[in-house]
Write a protein that holds these residues in place. Sequence first.
Motif, PDB file in Angstrom:
ATOM      1  N   GLU A   1     -23.005  17.385 -22.880  1.00 38.92           N
ATOM      2  CA  GLU A   1     -23.970  16.164 -22.445  1.00 38.92           C
ATOM      3  C   GLU A   1     -25.338  16.537 -22.792  1.00 38.92           C
ATOM      4  O   GLU A   1     -25.815  17.726 -23.173  1.00 38.92           O
ATOM      5  CB  GLU A   1     -24.348  16.394 -20.851  1.00 38.92           C
ATOM      6  CG  GLU A   1     -23.069  15.715 -19.877  1.00 38.92           C
ATOM      7  CD  GLU A   1     -23.420  15.608 -18.526  1.00 38.92           C
ATOM      8  OE1 GLU A   1     -24.496  15.668 -18.069  1.00 38.92           O
ATOM      9  OE2 GLU A   1     -22.569  15.270 -17.799  1.00 38.92           O
ATOM     10  N   PHE A   2     -26.245  15.701 -23.137  1.00 44.31           N
ATOM     11  CA  PHE A   2     -27.573  15.414 -23.411  1.00 44.31           C
ATOM     12  C   PHE A   2     -28.148  14.450 -22.899  1.00 44.31           C
ATOM     13  O   PHE A   2     -27.635  13.204 -23.122  1.00 44.31           O
ATOM     14  CB  PHE A   2     -27.541  15.588 -25.081  1.00 44.31           C
ATOM     15  CG  PHE A   2     -28.768  15.704 -25.760  1.00 44.31           C
ATOM     16  CD1 PHE A   2     -29.521  16.812 -25.856  1.00 44.31           C
ATOM     17  CD2 PHE A   2     -29.428  14.498 -26.038  1.00 44.31           C
ATOM     18  CE1 PHE A   2     -30.835  16.875 -26.423  1.00 44.31           C
ATOM     19  CE2 PHE A   2     -30.855  14.427 -26.649  1.00 44.31           C
ATOM     20  CZ  PHE A   2     -31.153  15.449 -26.766  1.00 44.31           C
ATOM     21  N   THR A   3     -29.336  14.720 -22.436  1.00 48.21           N
ATOM     22  CA  THR A   3     -30.248  13.751 -21.843  1.00 48.21           C
ATOM     23  C   THR A   3     -31.465  13.526 -23.132  1.00 48.21           C
ATOM     24  O   THR A   3     -31.866  14.513 -23.440  1.00 48.21           O
ATOM     25  CB  THR A   3     -31.076  14.086 -20.671  1.00 48.21           C
ATOM     26  OG1 THR A   3     -29.887  14.068 -19.707  1.00 48.21           O
ATOM     27  CG2 THR A   3     -31.916  12.837 -20.110  1.00 48.21           C
ATOM     28  N   VAL A   4     -31.772  12.186 -23.522  1.00 46.37           N
ATOM     29  CA  VAL A   4     -32.642  11.857 -24.136  1.00 46.37           C
ATOM     30  C   VAL A   4     -34.063  11.846 -23.575  1.00 46.37           C
ATOM     31  O   VAL A   4     -34.244  10.868 -22.979  1.00 46.37           O
ATOM     32  CB  VAL A   4     -32.563  10.405 -24.924  1.00 46.37           C
ATOM     33  CG1 VAL A   4     -33.362  10.211 -26.046  1.00 46.37           C
ATOM     34  CG2 VAL A   4     -30.918  10.495 -25.648  1.00 46.37           C
ATOM     35  N   ASP A   5     -34.758  12.961 -23.831  1.00 38.65           N
ATOM     36  CA  ASP A   5     -35.963  12.865 -22.887  1.00 38.65           C
ATOM     37  C   ASP A   5     -37.151  12.768 -23.840  1.00 38.65           C
ATOM     38  O   ASP A   5     -36.992  13.132 -24.985  1.00 38.65           O
ATOM     39  CB  ASP A   5     -35.925  14.290 -22.109  1.00 38.65           C
ATOM     40  CG  ASP A   5     -36.100  15.492 -22.974  1.00 38.65           C
ATOM     41  OD1 ASP A   5     -37.241  16.034 -23.216  1.00 38.65           O
ATOM     42  OD2 ASP A   5     -34.938  15.887 -23.424  1.00 38.65           O
ATOM     43  N   GLU A   6     -38.274  12.436 -23.092  1.00 37.06           N
ATOM     44  CA  GLU A   6     -39.610  12.030 -24.125  1.00 37.06           C
ATOM     45  C   GLU A   6     -39.979  13.309 -24.766  1.00 37.06           C
ATOM     46  O   GLU A   6     -40.291  13.148 -25.945  1.00 37.06           O
ATOM     47  CB  GLU A   6     -40.564  11.605 -22.942  1.00 37.06           C
ATOM     48  CG  GLU A   6     -41.589  10.981 -23.855  1.00 37.06           C
ATOM     49  CD  GLU A   6     -41.383   9.665 -24.250  1.00 37.06           C
ATOM     50  OE1 GLU A   6     -41.911   9.407 -25.316  1.00 37.06           O
ATOM     51  OE2 GLU A   6     -40.732   8.803 -23.581  1.00 37.06           O
ATOM     52  N   GLU A   7     -39.875  14.504 -24.175  1.00 32.95           N
ATOM     53  CA  GLU A   7     -40.448  15.543 -24.803  1.00 32.95           C
ATOM     54  C   GLU A   7     -39.645  15.894 -25.972  1.00 32.95           C
ATOM     55  O   GLU A   7     -40.397  16.281 -26.998  1.00 32.95           O
ATOM     56  CB  GLU A   7     -40.293  16.837 -23.728  1.00 32.95           C
ATOM     57  CG  GLU A   7     -40.995  18.086 -24.430  1.00 32.95           C
ATOM     58  CD  GLU A   7     -40.781  19.256 -23.534  1.00 32.95           C
ATOM     59  OE1 GLU A   7     -41.241  20.377 -23.877  1.00 32.95           O
ATOM     60  OE2 GLU A   7     -40.288  19.139 -22.224  1.00 32.95           O
ATOM     61  N   THR A   8     -38.321  15.783 -25.785  1.00 33.75           N
ATOM     62  CA  THR A   8     -37.613  16.241 -27.125  1.00 33.75           C
ATOM     63  C   THR A   8     -37.755  15.253 -28.174  1.00 33.75           C
ATOM     64  O   THR A   8     -37.913  15.676 -29.346  1.00 33.75           O
ATOM     65  CB  THR A   8     -36.025  16.304 -26.975  1.00 33.75           C
ATOM     66  OG1 THR A   8     -35.888  17.284 -25.846  1.00 33.75           O
ATOM     67  CG2 THR A   8     -35.049  16.705 -27.999  1.00 33.75           C
ATOM     68  N   VAL A   9     -38.008  14.038 -27.872  1.00 30.78           N
ATOM     69  CA  VAL A   9     -38.017  12.736 -28.744  1.00 30.78           C
ATOM     70  C   VAL A   9     -39.409  13.185 -29.302  1.00 30.78           C
ATOM     71  O   VAL A   9     -39.628  12.954 -30.663  1.00 30.78           O
ATOM     72  CB  VAL A   9     -38.043  11.584 -28.116  1.00 30.78           C
ATOM     73  CG1 VAL A   9     -38.565  10.400 -29.064  1.00 30.78           C
ATOM     74  CG2 VAL A   9     -36.333  11.234 -27.877  1.00 30.78           C
TER      75      VAL A   9
END
Length: 133
Positions: A22-30
């Motif tokens: 699983e991977f959540t596309v979060d604002e910080e990583t983007v």
Amino acid sequence: MAKEKLFTYDHYEPGKLYGESEFTVDEETVNKWRTVYPDDNEPGVMPPGMTAMIAVDAILTHQSPRPPGGVHGGQSFDIHRMPRIGETLVTEVRCIDKEIRKGRKWAYSETRTRSKDTGELLFTGVMTSLVAE
């Protein structure tokens, strides 16, 4: 402490599902990604270049540890829809083929990434690896 068994050529079984990540596309990583690749800046969606990061992480999570000396032979993707920021993804990893060519051992791993909430297929990928002894 016992040594972890290496994921060698013999461990690749065409058709076998090795697991899901699983991977959540979060604002910080983007935002971190965009500091390195500022042109990947379509609002509200994950940058396309992150597909490789997600696929490689899933493969290395489920097909490792690998013996040293392997070579990344190539990677391709089919993108159906880019994930939205905030969306959680599930990536499954399976071996789709393996072969010995000119004495070299090649393995082909497929990733299929879906939206966790809807099950919608977002992108697929195939990674080709020259497997070390």
